[in-house]
Scaffold this motif. Structure first.
Motif, PDB file in Angstrom:
ATOM      1  N   LEU A  13       0.828  -1.207   0.000  1.00  0.00           N
ATOM      2  CA  LEU A  13       0.000   0.000   0.000  1.00  0.00           C
ATOM      3  C   LEU A  13       0.863   1.258   0.000  1.00  0.00           C
ATOM      4  N   ILE A  14       1.936   1.253   0.799  1.00  0.00           N
ATOM      5  CA  ILE A  14       2.840   2.404   0.849  1.00  0.00           C
ATOM      6  C   ILE A  14       3.487   2.622  -0.523  1.00  0.00           C
ATOM      7  N   GLY A  15       3.979   1.538  -1.118  1.00  0.00           N
ATOM      8  CA  GLY A  15       4.590   1.646  -2.440  1.00  0.00           C
ATOM      9  C   GLY A  15       3.605   2.107  -3.491  1.00  0.00           C
ATOM     10  N   THR A  16       2.380   1.594  -3.420  1.00  0.00           N
ATOM     11  CA  THR A  16       1.343   1.989  -4.372  1.00  0.00           C
ATOM     12  C   THR A  16       1.044   3.479  -4.272  1.00  0.00           C
ATOM     13  N   ALA A  17       0.863   3.963  -3.056  1.00  0.00           N
ATOM     14  CA  ALA A  17       0.551   5.381  -2.858  1.00  0.00           C
ATOM     15  C   ALA A  17       1.718   6.264  -3.294  1.00  0.00           C
ATOM     16  N   ALA A  18       2.949   5.876  -2.934  1.00  0.00           N
ATOM     17  CA  ALA A  18       4.122   6.686  -3.270  1.00  0.00           C
ATOM     18  C   ALA A  18       4.322   6.773  -4.776  1.00  0.00           C
ATOM     19  N   PHE A  19       4.234   5.635  -5.459  1.00  0.00           N
ATOM     20  CA  PHE A  19       4.427   5.637  -6.905  1.00  0.00           C
ATOM     21  C   PHE A  19       3.294   6.365  -7.620  1.00  0.00           C
ATOM     22  N   SER A  20       2.067   6.215  -7.116  1.00  0.00           N
ATOM     23  CA  SER A  20       0.948   6.924  -7.733  1.00  0.00           C
ATOM     24  C   SER A  20       1.145   8.436  -7.622  1.00  0.00           C
ATOM     25  N   CYS A  21       1.609   8.871  -6.465  1.00  0.00           N
ATOM     26  CA  CYS A  21       1.873  10.306  -6.286  1.00  0.00           C
ATOM     27  C   CYS A  21       2.954  10.795  -7.234  1.00  0.00           C
ATOM     28  N   SER A  22       3.993   9.982  -7.430  1.00  0.00           N
ATOM     29  CA  SER A  22       5.066  10.400  -8.335  1.00  0.00           C
ATOM     30  C   SER A  22       4.558  10.463  -9.770  1.00  0.00           C
ATOM     31  N   GLY A  23       3.726   9.489 -10.149  1.00  0.00           N
ATOM     32  CA  GLY A  23       3.146   9.524 -11.491  1.00  0.00           C
ATOM     33  C   GLY A  23       2.247  10.730 -11.684  1.00  0.00           C
ATOM     34  N   ALA A  24       1.467  11.051 -10.652  1.00  0.00           N
ATOM     35  CA  ALA A  24       0.585  12.222 -10.724  1.00  0.00           C
ATOM     36  C   ALA A  24       1.389  13.507 -10.824  1.00  0.00           C
ATOM     37  N   MET A  25       2.507  13.582 -10.107  1.00  0.00           N
ATOM     38  CA  MET A  25       3.364  14.767 -10.157  1.00  0.00           C
ATOM     39  C   MET A  25       3.928  14.976 -11.564  1.00  0.00           C
ATOM     40  N   VAL A  26       4.364  13.886 -12.186  1.00  0.00           N
ATOM     41  CA  VAL A  26       4.874  13.987 -13.561  1.00  0.00           C
ATOM     42  C   VAL A  26       3.769  14.449 -14.501  1.00  0.00           C
ATOM     43  N   ALA A  27       2.564  13.890 -14.327  1.00  0.00           N
ATOM     44  CA  ALA A  27       1.442  14.269 -15.188  1.00  0.00           C
ATOM     45  C   ALA A  27       1.097  15.747 -15.039  1.00  0.00           C
ATOM     46  N   ILE A  28       1.126  16.237 -13.802  1.00  0.00           N
ATOM     47  CA  ILE A  28       0.842  17.659 -13.560  1.00  0.00           C
ATOM     48  C   ILE A  28       1.926  18.529 -14.189  1.00  0.00           C
ATOM     49  N   LYS A  29       3.164  18.081 -14.067  1.00  0.00           N
ATOM     50  CA  LYS A  29       4.272  18.815 -14.679  1.00  0.00           C
ATOM     51  C   LYS A  29       4.107  18.894 -16.196  1.00  0.00           C
ATOM     52  N   LYS A  30       3.507  17.834 -16.770  1.00  0.00           N
ATOM     53  CA  LYS A  30       3.276  17.786 -18.216  1.00  0.00           C
ATOM     54  C   LYS A  30       1.962  18.452 -18.616  1.00  0.00           C
ATOM     55  N   ASN A  31       1.273  19.026 -17.617  1.00  0.00           N
ATOM     56  CA  ASN A  31       0.031  19.762 -17.854  1.00  0.00           C
ATOM     57  C   ASN A  31      -1.098  18.865 -18.389  1.00  0.00           C
ATOM     58  N   LEU A  32      -1.194  17.632 -17.892  1.00  0.00           N
ATOM     59  CA  LEU A  32      -2.275  16.738 -18.276  1.00  0.00           C
ATOM     60  C   LEU A  32      -3.534  17.059 -17.472  1.00  0.00           C
ATOM     61  N   ASP A  33      -4.687  16.601 -17.967  1.00  0.00           N
ATOM     62  CA  ASP A  33      -5.928  16.835 -17.233  1.00  0.00           C
ATOM     63  C   ASP A  33      -6.100  15.766 -16.153  1.00  0.00           C
ATOM     64  N   LEU A  34      -7.250  15.815 -15.451  1.00  0.00           N
ATOM     65  CA  LEU A  34      -7.462  14.912 -14.320  1.00  0.00           C
ATOM     66  C   LEU A  34      -7.373  13.447 -14.730  1.00  0.00           C
ATOM     67  N   LEU A  35      -7.969  13.099 -15.873  1.00  0.00           N
ATOM     68  CA  LEU A  35      -7.898  11.710 -16.322  1.00  0.00           C
ATOM     69  C   LEU A  35      -6.456  11.296 -16.578  1.00  0.00           C
ATOM     70  N   GLY A  36      -5.703  12.162 -17.236  1.00  0.00           N
ATOM     71  CA  GLY A  36      -4.301  11.864 -17.495  1.00  0.00           C
ATOM     72  C   GLY A  36      -3.504  11.702 -16.218  1.00  0.00           C
ATOM     73  N   ILE A  37      -3.799  12.519 -15.216  1.00  0.00           N
ATOM     74  CA  ILE A  37      -3.115  12.442 -13.926  1.00  0.00           C
ATOM     75  C   ILE A  37      -3.406  11.110 -13.253  1.00  0.00           C
TER      76      ILE A  37
END
Length: 219
Positions: A13-37
């Protein structure tokens, strides 16, 4: 651990949450929308485990049999989205220095957790006598999600450029394979994951890198 909650499950669960947050951060940096995030967060969180399960012949992969992991990944990505909607938080976290520090920490935690989970899953699947295979599957579980994330974000994968990224995963997987049957499973999981995290954090702090071939002298 009380009830049916184990150290292994908590690490997943910790790994899942941490990696999901990192993926979301990259998506936000790339200016993706909510679905992309959300998509990038989920892919980062469960991608490595999916590759591992396919290689082990676990069909369908665990993420489809136990949707708790996808659920946690979606929630984590949405939380990051909501936090980053605040201008003060986004202005702080998206600056080069803090973005790199946050990504490094999230990746280190996810990498450590999933590396040992991957080795453990391989052993539980009856492959414990094949140490090279268990170590390889531990590493692919650790780096697979980040690899898919970077490819979808059109970036050079972190395992090919970042401070001893894959090497930290290899060290943790080898360590777990070595001590797994010598001490309790819970202690082996914690120590091995901690080793990966420490190596990653030290690598960033001291700027450890593998040798590169500098072609600038040819220009």
């Amino acid at each position: 651990m009380p009830g049916n909650i184990s150290v292994l499950f908590i690490m997943e669960l910790i790994g899942t949450a941490a990696f999901s947050c990192s993926g979301a951060m990259v998506a936000i940096k790339k200016n993706l929308d909510l679905l992309g995030i959300v998509v990038l967060g989920v892919i980062t969180a469960v991608g490595g485990g999916m590759i591992r399960d396919v290689l082990l012949g676990i069909h369908p992969p665990t993420l489809f049999l136990k949707p708790v992991y996808v659920t946690v990944a979606v929630i984590a990505a949405i939380i990051i989205f909501l936090l980053m909607r605040s201008k003060n938080i986004s202005r702080f976290l998206l600056t080069a220095e803090y973005y790199d520090w946050t990504m490094n920490l999230l990746d280190a935690i996810g990498l450590g957790a999933f590396t040992v989970v991957g080795v453990n899953t391989s052993i539980s699947a009856g492959q414990g006598n094949f140490q090279f295979l268990t170590i390889f599957l531990g590493v692919i579980t650790g780096v697979g999600g980040g690899l898919l994330r970077d490819m979808m974000a059109c970036e050079v994968p972190a395992i090919l450029r970042k401070h001893v990224y894959a090497c930290a995963s290899i060290a943790g997987a080898v360590f777990y394979a070595y001590i797994g049957n010598r001490i309790s499973q819970d202690m082996a999981l914690i120590l091995s994951a901690s080793l990966v995290v420490v190596i990653r954090l030290l690598a960033r702090h001291y700027k450890w890198n593998l040798p590169k071939c500098n072609m600038n002298h040819l220009n």
